[in-house]
Design a protein around this motif. Structure first.
Motif, PDB file in Angstrom:
ATOM      1  N   UNK A   1       7.438  -3.878   2.225  1.00 16.73           N
ATOM      2  CA  UNK A   1       6.331  -4.152   1.320  1.00 16.73           C
ATOM      3  C   UNK A   1       6.383  -3.234   0.090  1.00 16.73           C
ATOM      4  N   UNK A   2       5.755  -3.661  -0.958  1.00 20.25           N
ATOM      5  CA  UNK A   2       5.624  -2.867  -2.174  1.00 20.25           C
ATOM      6  C   UNK A   2       4.717  -1.660  -1.941  1.00 20.25           C
ATOM      7  N   UNK A   3       3.629  -1.887  -1.216  1.00 22.18           N
ATOM      8  CA  UNK A   3       2.646  -0.834  -0.955  1.00 22.18           C
ATOM      9  C   UNK A   3       1.862  -1.222   0.293  1.00 22.18           C
ATOM     10  N   UNK A   4       0.927  -0.377   0.667  1.00 25.05           N
ATOM     11  CA  UNK A   4       0.082  -0.697   1.816  1.00 25.05           C
ATOM     12  C   UNK A   4      -0.747  -1.951   1.557  1.00 25.05           C
ATOM     13  N   UNK A   5      -1.032  -2.224   0.293  1.00 27.15           N
ATOM     14  CA  UNK A   5      -1.911  -3.340  -0.062  1.00 27.15           C
ATOM     15  C   UNK A   5      -1.201  -4.580  -0.605  1.00 27.15           C
ATOM     16  N   UNK A   6       0.045  -4.440  -1.018  1.00 27.32           N
ATOM     17  CA  UNK A   6       0.744  -5.566  -1.661  1.00 27.32           C
ATOM     18  C   UNK A   6       2.126  -5.778  -1.053  1.00 27.32           C
ATOM     19  N   UNK A   7       2.453  -7.036  -0.848  1.00 29.82           N
ATOM     20  CA  UNK A   7       3.755  -7.396  -0.285  1.00 29.82           C
ATOM     21  C   UNK A   7       4.864  -7.297  -1.336  1.00 29.82           C
ATOM     22  N   UNK A   8       4.589  -7.719  -2.561  1.00 27.49           N
ATOM     23  CA  UNK A   8       5.585  -7.731  -3.633  1.00 27.49           C
ATOM     24  C   UNK A   8       4.904  -7.560  -4.981  1.00 27.49           C
ATOM     25  N   UNK A   9       5.730  -7.341  -6.003  1.00 25.89           N
ATOM     26  CA  UNK A   9       5.158  -7.192  -7.339  1.00 25.89           C
ATOM     27  C   UNK A   9       4.924  -8.572  -7.954  1.00 25.89           C
ATOM     28  N   UNK A  10       4.470  -8.621  -9.192  1.00 25.14           N
ATOM     29  CA  UNK A  10       4.161  -9.873  -9.875  1.00 25.14           C
ATOM     30  C   UNK A  10       5.357 -10.784 -10.077  1.00 25.14           C
ATOM     31  N   UNK A  11       6.572 -10.227  -9.953  1.00 26.54           N
ATOM     32  CA  UNK A  11       7.791 -11.022 -10.109  1.00 26.54           C
ATOM     33  C   UNK A  11       8.404 -11.412  -8.766  1.00 26.54           C
ATOM     34  N   UNK A  12       7.679 -11.112  -7.673  1.00 22.83           N
ATOM     35  CA  UNK A  12       8.161 -11.484  -6.347  1.00 22.83           C
ATOM     36  C   UNK A  12       9.157 -10.518  -5.729  1.00 22.83           C
ATOM     37  N   UNK A  13       9.284  -9.315  -6.297  1.00 24.28           N
ATOM     38  CA  UNK A  13      10.231  -8.328  -5.763  1.00 24.28           C
ATOM     39  C   UNK A  13       9.541  -7.460  -4.719  1.00 24.28           C
ATOM     40  N   UNK A  14      10.233  -7.235  -3.622  1.00 18.58           N
ATOM     41  CA  UNK A  14       9.737  -6.380  -2.545  1.00 18.58           C
ATOM     42  C   UNK A  14       9.970  -4.915  -2.914  1.00 18.58           C
ATOM     43  N   UNK A  15       9.104  -4.044  -2.402  1.00 22.57           N
ATOM     44  CA  UNK A  15       9.204  -2.621  -2.694  1.00 22.57           C
ATOM     45  C   UNK A  15      10.514  -2.005  -2.240  1.00 22.57           C
TER      46      UNK A  15
END
Length: 135
Positions: A18-32
């Motif tokens: 995941x990108x963060x505890x709250x988000x799966x990916x960024x606005x472009x669909x990229x994973x953390x």
């Protein structure tokens, strides 16, 4: 399912983290995790000192309660799983700096005083090297 890689100092990055505890990916669909691996490779391109570390990525380290998880390892050394990093250059640098110290150590044990500030508080688990347990 398994892919052979060189057995040397490495950071295995969970590319699907995941990108963060709250988000799966960024606005472009990229994973953390993928972004963190890219940040490490960008630092390697800019600083030859980091060439001593392989940045390897694989889907899912099974630390899904966390985000941006990595496994620091080396042959015959205690390994460490760390997580909850932001996928940025500062975290990438701290992880690579720690991995260089890990690689230089005899058994994979780095004195706390020598840990980069950016890895403190990010350790999840340590793993013994194959054929050994820690005492």
């Amino acid at each position: 399912m398994l892919r052979a890689v060189e057995n040397r100092a490495s950071v295995v990055v969970c590319s699907t983290c995941r990108l963060s505890a709250d988000a799966r990916e960024d606005g472009e669909g990229r994973r953390g995790g993928a972004m963190l691996a890219d940040a490490m490779r960008a630092l390697q391109a800019d600083d030859p000192a980091y060439a001593a570390v392989d940045v390897q990525d694989m889907p899912c380290l099974f630390a899904c309660q966390r985000h941006c998880t990595v496994h620091v390892r080396g042959p015959g050394k205690v390994g460490y799983v760390l997580g909850d990093f932001p996928p940025d250059a500062d975290a990438a640098r701290a992880i690579l700096d720690y991995t260089l110290r890990h690689a230089a150590s005899e058994e994979g044990v780095v004195r706390y005083a020598d840990w980069p500030q950016g890895v403190k508080g990010h350790f999840i688990v340590r793993t013994p090297p194959e054929g050994f347990i820690c005492t």
